[in-house]
Design a protein around this motif. Structure first.
Motif, PDB file in Angstrom:
ATOM      1  N   VAL A 142      -8.076  -1.181   3.697  1.00  0.00           N
ATOM      2  CA  VAL A 142      -9.298  -0.477   3.283  1.00  0.00           C
ATOM      3  C   VAL A 142     -10.251  -0.407   4.469  1.00  0.00           C
ATOM      4  O   VAL A 142     -10.165  -1.218   5.409  1.00  0.00           O
ATOM      5  CB  VAL A 142      -9.994  -1.191   2.092  1.00  0.00           C
ATOM      6  N   ILE A 155       0.833  -1.887  10.165  1.00  0.00           N
ATOM      7  CA  ILE A 155       0.077  -0.654  10.400  1.00  0.00           C
ATOM      8  C   ILE A 155      -1.364  -1.085  10.668  1.00  0.00           C
ATOM      9  O   ILE A 155      -2.154  -1.311   9.740  1.00  0.00           O
ATOM     10  CB  ILE A 155       0.161   0.330   9.215  1.00  0.00           C
ATOM     11  N   PHE A 178      -7.997   7.541   2.668  1.00  0.00           N
ATOM     12  CA  PHE A 178      -8.659   6.483   3.432  1.00  0.00           C
ATOM     13  C   PHE A 178      -9.542   7.047   4.536  1.00  0.00           C
ATOM     14  O   PHE A 178     -10.601   6.489   4.833  1.00  0.00           O
ATOM     15  CB  PHE A 178      -7.562   5.622   4.056  1.00  0.00           C
ATOM     16  N   LYS A 194      -8.835  -5.292  12.042  1.00  0.00           N
ATOM     17  CA  LYS A 194      -7.649  -4.698  12.675  1.00  0.00           C
ATOM     18  C   LYS A 194      -7.258  -5.467  13.941  1.00  0.00           C
ATOM     19  O   LYS A 194      -6.067  -5.585  14.259  1.00  0.00           O
ATOM     20  CB  LYS A 194      -7.884  -3.212  12.945  1.00  0.00           C
ATOM     21  N   GLY A 201      -4.617   6.562  15.451  1.00  0.00           N
ATOM     22  CA  GLY A 201      -5.975   7.087  15.323  1.00  0.00           C
ATOM     23  C   GLY A 201      -6.083   7.764  13.968  1.00  0.00           C
ATOM     24  O   GLY A 201      -5.436   7.340  13.004  1.00  0.00           O
ATOM     25  N   GLY A 230       0.826  -1.212   0.000  1.00  0.00           N
ATOM     26  CA  GLY A 230       0.000   0.000   0.000  1.00  0.00           C
ATOM     27  C   GLY A 230       0.853   1.251   0.000  1.00  0.00           C
ATOM     28  O   GLY A 230       0.582   2.204   0.719  1.00  0.00           O
ATOM     29  N   ARG A 273      -4.721  -9.167  -2.024  1.00  0.00           N
ATOM     30  CA  ARG A 273      -5.762 -10.194  -1.894  1.00  0.00           C
ATOM     31  C   ARG A 273      -5.356 -11.484  -2.578  1.00  0.00           C
ATOM     32  O   ARG A 273      -6.033 -12.508  -2.431  1.00  0.00           O
ATOM     33  CB  ARG A 273      -7.082  -9.678  -2.490  1.00  0.00           C
ATOM     34  N   TYR A 311     -14.403  -3.377  10.296  1.00  0.00           N
ATOM     35  CA  TYR A 311     -13.044  -2.815  10.277  1.00  0.00           C
ATOM     36  C   TYR A 311     -12.308  -3.201  11.564  1.00  0.00           C
ATOM     37  O   TYR A 311     -11.144  -3.622  11.512  1.00  0.00           O
ATOM     38  CB  TYR A 311     -13.118  -1.295  10.116  1.00  0.00           C
ATOM     39  N   SER A 335      -4.335  -0.184  13.761  1.00  0.00           N
ATOM     40  CA  SER A 335      -5.197   0.988  14.000  1.00  0.00           C
ATOM     41  C   SER A 335      -5.620   0.985  15.462  1.00  0.00           C
ATOM     42  O   SER A 335      -5.558  -0.046  16.139  1.00  0.00           O
ATOM     43  CB  SER A 335      -6.446   0.878  13.124  1.00  0.00           C
ATOM     44  N   VAL A 354      -8.476  -7.782   2.150  1.00  0.00           N
ATOM     45  CA  VAL A 354      -7.287  -6.922   2.095  1.00  0.00           C
ATOM     46  C   VAL A 354      -6.594  -6.878   3.461  1.00  0.00           C
ATOM     47  O   VAL A 354      -5.380  -7.113   3.566  1.00  0.00           O
ATOM     48  CB  VAL A 354      -7.664  -5.486   1.647  1.00  0.00           C
TER      49      VAL A 354
HETATM   50  N1  LIG Z   1      -5.991   7.024   7.612  1.00  0.00           N
HETATM   51  C1  LIG Z   1      -6.339   6.661   8.832  1.00  0.00           C
HETATM   52  O1  LIG Z   1      -7.073   7.369   9.539  1.00  0.00           O
HETATM   53  C2  LIG Z   1      -5.796   5.381   9.398  1.00  0.00           C
HETATM   54  C3  LIG Z   1      -5.824   5.217  10.795  1.00  0.00           C
HETATM   55  C4  LIG Z   1      -5.352   4.041  11.352  1.00  0.00           C
HETATM   56  C5  LIG Z   1      -4.871   3.050  10.525  1.00  0.00           C
HETATM   57  N2  LIG Z   1      -4.857   3.215   9.181  1.00  0.00           N
HETATM   58  C6  LIG Z   1      -4.346   2.114   8.367  1.00  0.00           C
HETATM   59  O2  LIG Z   1      -3.223   2.560   7.639  1.00  0.00           O
HETATM   60  C7  LIG Z   1      -3.109   1.806   6.437  1.00  0.00           C
HETATM   61  C8  LIG Z   1      -2.903   2.764   5.274  1.00  0.00           C
HETATM   62  O3  LIG Z   1      -4.021   3.637   5.213  1.00  0.00           O
HETATM   63  P1  LIG Z   1      -3.989   5.046   4.475  1.00  0.00           P
HETATM   64  O4  LIG Z   1      -4.755   5.966   5.353  1.00  0.00           O
HETATM   65  O5  LIG Z   1      -2.629   5.389   4.050  1.00  0.00           O
HETATM   66  O6  LIG Z   1      -4.907   4.676   3.193  1.00  0.00           O
HETATM   67  P2  LIG Z   1      -4.894   5.197   1.670  1.00  0.00           P
HETATM   68  O7  LIG Z   1      -4.383   6.582   1.588  1.00  0.00           O
HETATM   69  O8  LIG Z   1      -6.265   4.887   1.163  1.00  0.00           O
HETATM   70  O9  LIG Z   1      -3.851   4.221   0.986  1.00  0.00           O
HETATM   71  C9  LIG Z   1      -4.114   2.842   0.914  1.00  0.00           C
HETATM   72  C10 LIG Z   1      -2.997   2.158   0.163  1.00  0.00           C
HETATM   73  O10 LIG Z   1      -3.302   0.750   0.091  1.00  0.00           O
HETATM   74  C11 LIG Z   1      -3.243   0.336  -1.274  1.00  0.00           C
HETATM   75  N3  LIG Z   1      -4.168  -0.769  -1.458  1.00  0.00           N
HETATM   76  C12 LIG Z   1      -5.510  -0.798  -1.266  1.00  0.00           C
HETATM   77  N4  LIG Z   1      -6.004  -2.008  -1.572  1.00  0.00           N
HETATM   78  C13 LIG Z   1      -4.952  -2.760  -1.971  1.00  0.00           C
HETATM   79  C14 LIG Z   1      -4.813  -4.086  -2.418  1.00  0.00           C
HETATM   80  N5  LIG Z   1      -5.872  -4.913  -2.532  1.00  0.00           N
HETATM   81  N6  LIG Z   1      -3.575  -4.547  -2.738  1.00  0.00           N
HETATM   82  C15 LIG Z   1      -2.495  -3.723  -2.652  1.00  0.00           C
HETATM   83  N7  LIG Z   1      -2.569  -2.458  -2.222  1.00  0.00           N
HETATM   84  C16 LIG Z   1      -3.789  -1.982  -1.895  1.00  0.00           C
HETATM   85  C17 LIG Z   1      -3.554   1.596  -2.088  1.00  0.00           C
HETATM   86  O11 LIG Z   1      -2.965   1.593  -3.351  1.00  0.00           O
HETATM   87  P3  LIG Z   1      -3.742   1.167  -4.714  1.00  0.00           P
HETATM   88  O12 LIG Z   1      -5.069   1.866  -4.693  1.00  0.00           O
HETATM   89  O13 LIG Z   1      -2.821   1.601  -5.805  1.00  0.00           O
HETATM   90  O14 LIG Z   1      -3.844  -0.305  -4.615  1.00  0.00           O
HETATM   91  C18 LIG Z   1      -2.841   2.669  -1.247  1.00  0.00           C
HETATM   92  O15 LIG Z   1      -1.473   2.717  -1.567  1.00  0.00           O
HETATM   93  C19 LIG Z   1      -4.386   0.946   6.328  1.00  0.00           C
HETATM   94  O16 LIG Z   1      -4.095  -0.366   6.734  1.00  0.00           O
HETATM   95  C20 LIG Z   1      -5.318   1.608   7.317  1.00  0.00           C
HETATM   96  O17 LIG Z   1      -6.239   0.671   7.851  1.00  0.00           O
HETATM   97  C21 LIG Z   1      -5.300   4.361   8.599  1.00  0.00           C
END
Ligand SMILES: NC(=O)c1ccc[n+]([C@@H]2O[C@H](COP(=O)([O-])OP(=O)(O)OC[C@H]3O[C@@H](n4cnc5c(N)ncnc54)[C@H](OP(=O)(O)O)[C@@H]3O)[C@@H](O)[C@H]2O)c1
Length: 235
Positions: free
Chosen positions: A84, A131, A183, A150, A177, A13, A56, A146, A133, A104
């Motif tokens: 996701v 990573i 995302f 997690k 958080g 990701g 996946r 979700y 949450s 995912v």
């Molecule tokens: N943002 C938040 O508030 C938050 C808080 C706590 C934890 N997190 C966790 O942090 C992680 C990253 O989140 P983010 O906020 O950076 O999200 P994001 O900006 O939506 O980025 C998600 C990344 O995952 C990739 N991805 C999605 N589905 C995929 C798949 N099937 N295979 C390979 N790559 C895939 C996307 O790239 P492509 O679309 O090119 O595949 C993108 O690079 C996640 O696990 C999320 O649960 C996020």
């Protein structure tokens, strides 16, 4: 070890958001980085290796790891980050969203470790960082699926710590958080929702990952929880 010179990191990701920021930060600390995402996009990191990979699909991850080792010679760090999220009342969640979160976040994490672990076990300085949450530490309203995904990631990482500690692989869950990425809006969230105010940046999380990876190898961080000051520590 204070820098990542000589170490190779694979980040899932990594095309945007936390994964891209982490890849940029680790590369800045001297690591060679491999970037996995469905698009295969490189968010502008010089010298990085990027390849399309859908977490996946176990075979897609096997190919990503093989290509990374072919390019850089070895693999020392896996950052399980691709994820996701979709939110809302449990019965309103479309089945496709439920399936995608499990595929995912849960299966993708397990497949990534299965593909990378043989190489991590050959490294003399190996780390697995998931990573996860805050949703992997407590139940949050309207986030049952979700949270389930997690908690699974945190459980996997904790269990692997027992199995891998004496084999030289440190295992850490990073549990943020709210982080301001694409995302964060997810499905079912709107800009006025309180959890979107004052979020952390993707770089804030990347700095934590770098901190985890650069601890002296006589100890390890099992779990790091971080939240914006605008978020409560309950609920
Ligand atoms: N943002 C938040 O508030 C938050 C808080 C706590 C934890 N997190 C966790 O942090 C992680 C990253 O989140 P983010 O906020 O950076 O999200 P994001 O900006 O939506 O980025 C998600 C990344 O995952 C990739 N991805 C999605 N589905 C995929 C798949 N099937 N295979 C390979 N790559 C895939 C996307 O790239 P492509 O679309 O090119 O595949 C993108 O690079 C996640 O696990 C999320 O649960 C996020």
């Amino acid at each position: 070890m204070t820098t990542l010179q000589g170490r190779v990191a694979l980040i899932t990701g990594a095309s945007r958001g936390i994964g891209a920021a982490t890849a940029r930060t680790l590369a800045g600390a001297g690591a060679q980085v491999a970037l996995a995402s469905r698009s295969g996009a490189n968010p502008g990191i010089d010298g990085a290796f990027a390849q399309a990979c859908d977490v996946r699909d176990a075979a897609s991850l096997e190919a990503m790891v093989a290509a990374t080792v072919a390019r850089f010679g070895h693999l020392d760090i896996l950052v399980v980050n691709a994820g996701v999220g979709a939110y809302g009342p449990f019965l309103d969640l479309p089945m496709e969203d439920l399936e995608e979160m499990i595929d995912v976040n849960v299966k993708g994490a397990l497949y990534a470790v299965r593909a990378a672990l043989p190489h991590l076990l050959r490294s003399d300085a190996a780390d697995l960082v998931t990573i996860a949450s805050e949703a992997g530490r407590r139940g949050l309203p309207y986030e049952a699926t979700y949270c389930a995904s997690k908690f699974a990631q945190v459980g996997m990482t904790r269990a692997l710590d027992h199995e891998l500690r004496e084999r030289g692989v440190r295992c850490t869950s990073v549990c943020p958080g709210g982080v301001a990425t694409d995302f964060a809006m997810g499905h079912g969230r709107t800009p006025e929702m309180p959890q979107l105010a004052g979020m952390m940046s993707a770089d804030d999380v990347a700095e934590i990952v770098l901190f985890v990876l650069t601890r002296p190898r006589n100890h390890r961080l099992l779990e790091v929880a971080l939240r914006p000051v605008t978020e409560t520590s309950w609920g």
